[in-house]
Write a protein that holds these residues in place. Sequence first.
Motif, short mmCIF file in Angstrom:
data_model
loop_
_atom_site.label_atom_id
_atom_site.label_comp_id
_atom_site.label_asym_id
_atom_site.label_seq_id
_atom_site.Cartn_x
_atom_site.Cartn_y
_atom_site.Cartn_z
N LEU A 88 0.83 -1.20 0.00
CA LEU A 88 0.00 0.00 0.00
C LEU A 88 0.87 1.26 0.00
N ARG A 89 1.99 1.20 0.76
CA ARG A 89 2.88 2.37 0.81
C ARG A 89 3.57 2.57 -0.53
N ALA A 90 3.71 1.47 -1.31
CA ALA A 90 4.44 1.58 -2.58
C ALA A 90 3.60 2.22 -3.68
N LEU A 91 2.33 2.48 -3.45
CA LEU A 91 1.52 3.14 -4.47
C LEU A 91 2.06 4.55 -4.73
N ARG A 92 2.14 4.91 -6.00
CA ARG A 92 2.67 6.23 -6.38
C ARG A 92 1.57 7.28 -6.24
N VAL A 93 1.83 8.28 -5.36
CA VAL A 93 0.84 9.33 -5.16
C VAL A 93 1.20 10.61 -5.91
N ASP A 94 2.42 10.64 -6.49
CA ASP A 94 2.82 11.82 -7.23
C ASP A 94 2.52 11.68 -8.70
N ALA A 95 1.93 10.57 -9.11
CA ALA A 95 1.66 10.34 -10.52
C ALA A 95 0.29 10.89 -10.88
N ASP A 96 -0.04 10.72 -12.13
CA ASP A 96 -1.36 11.12 -12.61
C ASP A 96 -2.43 10.29 -11.92
N PRO A 97 -3.57 10.89 -11.54
CA PRO A 97 -4.62 10.11 -10.86
C PRO A 97 -5.04 8.88 -11.65
N MET A 98 -5.01 8.98 -12.98
CA MET A 98 -5.39 7.80 -13.76
C MET A 98 -4.39 6.68 -13.56
N HIS A 99 -3.12 7.04 -13.50
CA HIS A 99 -2.11 6.01 -13.23
C HIS A 99 -2.30 5.43 -11.84
N TRP A 100 -2.63 6.28 -10.89
CA TRP A 100 -2.87 5.77 -9.52
C TRP A 100 -4.03 4.78 -9.50
N ASN A 101 -5.08 5.12 -10.23
CA ASN A 101 -6.23 4.22 -10.28
C ASN A 101 -5.84 2.87 -10.90
N ASP A 102 -5.03 2.92 -11.96
CA ASP A 102 -4.60 1.66 -12.58
C ASP A 102 -3.78 0.83 -11.60
N ASP A 103 -2.85 1.48 -10.89
CA ASP A 103 -2.02 0.74 -9.93
C ASP A 103 -2.87 0.19 -8.79
N ALA A 104 -3.83 1.00 -8.33
CA ALA A 104 -4.67 0.55 -7.22
C ALA A 104 -5.53 -0.64 -7.63
#
Length: 688
Positions: A88-104
């Motif tokens: 969970l900590r490894a999720l990128r929060v500085d990226a584009d929200p769309m990229h965050w959604n894909d990773d999540a």
Amino acid sequence: MSAATAPDNVPPTALWQRAGAAYRRVRAVWQRWFLWALLALLVMVLVTTVVWLAGRHEVQQVQEALDRDAADAAVDLRSGLQRNAQSLRALRVDADPMHWNDDARELLRTHREWLRIQWLDARMAVRESAFTPYRMPVFDSDTRAAGRGDVSQACANARKDGTPTYVPSRFVMMANGGGLEVVQICLALDGGGYMLAAYSLRDTLTELVAPSLRRGQEVSLVEPDGTRLAVVGAPRRSGTRVFTALQPIDLQGMRLGLRIDGWRAAPDLFPNLLTGLVTFISIALVSVLILLARDTRRRLKAERDLADSLAFRKAMEDSVVTGLRARDLQGRITYVNPAFCDMVGFDAEELIGQHGQLPYWPTELAEEYEKRQAVRLAGAPPPREGFESVFMRKDGTRFPVLIFEAPLISADRVQTGWMSAFVDLSEQRRVEELSRASQERLQASARLATVGEMASLLSHELTQPLAAISSYANGSLNLLEPGAGPGQAADDLRLALARIADQATRAGRVIRSVHDFVRRREGAREAVAPSDLIDAVLPLVQLQARKLGVRIELRVAPGLPPVLCDRTLVEQVLLNLARNGMQAMDAPGIVRRELSLRAVLLQGGRAEGRRWIEFAVADIGAGIDDQVAQRLFTPFFTTRGDGMGLGLSLCRTVVEQHGGALIHEPNKPRGTVFRFTLAAAGISPPPF
């Protein structure tokens, strides 16, 4: 016994000696029984003690194993939760929200225990949310995460302590009426904001703990007061004992317990080989010493009884006239009795051990018999009523047999083969052939007798067309005389010749119906419409009806299926019943004379997959009294002075040969109705 009552010829000393000997014998017997009872009690105490100690040892081992399993499961759970927090900590929060959604979403696909991941800003407002693809959404769609104070408190503690903090569990209702126990974890992000993930406690157990469970165990997460939050594993079976192990799971912000329940049956009587061996030897030593002599005597007696039983069975099998044959499960003949050898003409030595194509099978039927034997050896049950077949003697002659088969079952209730019984049907077939020939002769005689009885009717019926033919022929000759007008004579001659042809056709129909009825046909069965059967005998019925003044009523239901029958025999049944009905109304006191011929399809008349057609012949005569009804179908019984007494007997025989039944009953308001049934075509009735 006292000396005063002792016999005169026995001295008192001898009597006392006898009494003392009897007392000693009784005491010895009681001593032996006491010693045996004491020995049995000691053995029972020994065995009980050993079993009790072994049971306690087994219970202790089971509890220790369950404690180890609980400790390992707790380690697996803590490790899994730590790995999840790192993912969970490894999720990128500085990226584009769309990229965050894909990773999540990818993270949710690999972690089935997570229900939702949310990215919160520093004010606890939801920036992005991702939901598990394995469940319908269990949370509402609002964008505020700080609506609950426990979430805000957990996130504040996570920021303060710098470690992931868990939110105490809560029960979330679902749309289908159920619900889930959910716990959330909050991580403080370095750049501000939070990462909030929701767990399903039951799925957490399934994914992180259940793979390491043993069979017959149940794992659950419990609160400090013992309340179960989620349970996974096998349910408890009745008659089992419960073993429980509890391991604390201390998480930041929440305390839980991991409980494992194991279901185990009662402990085995002998948990190890040494205990069982010692117990067995102790009991065996005592038992062998007691029973050795007795068993020897019983064995000798059993051997004598077995020899007598075998001799009796051999004598019984040799004396029966039914052939017996035994086969093993591979189809090899293992036994034949003398009757079977006499039946096929082979010696027992020539048959035992044979398999495959057997020497008494006809060559032309060998392939069919081999297929039937393969089906039987495959385990298909034989028909209980037996089946017919054809065998071949050693000299090549064929003969019919009736075969009954049953499985051979050993004393251990295991099938070891098949036993077959054979009945030679040669003599029975010869008797049946003689009986069939006699029946055919009787039927032919009955048909001829019927025609003889109708001779006067035939002469009367043929007199009219012959007289008309003669009259028209004489008129035609007069028209050919000279002097007649050419035009008028030709027309009259043509009319006279047409009338002659009509009357000749009428006479031909009468003669042809009699010829068809008397003519003897082969006993082949064919599909015939019920109306055709009635129409075939109607001219002969009408001959007698006109003489006796009887009105014929026909009622044949439309669309009846054809019946499969011997047409000649069934027509004879209809004619006999119709003639009997008209003769029953030939009395001076009966003014209204009506004969009804009916054919209908029986409603619900299905038996053994058949449909039945019912024929009925009803009159309004005097009826049949009870004494006559009891002997109505007896051969050569008749109430008419000129009758043979074979009509109704032959009628019932013909109907029963076709698989039907012939009955009679009173016709309301008066008279008698005879009913018989025939199977509709498409179902093969029993052969003659």
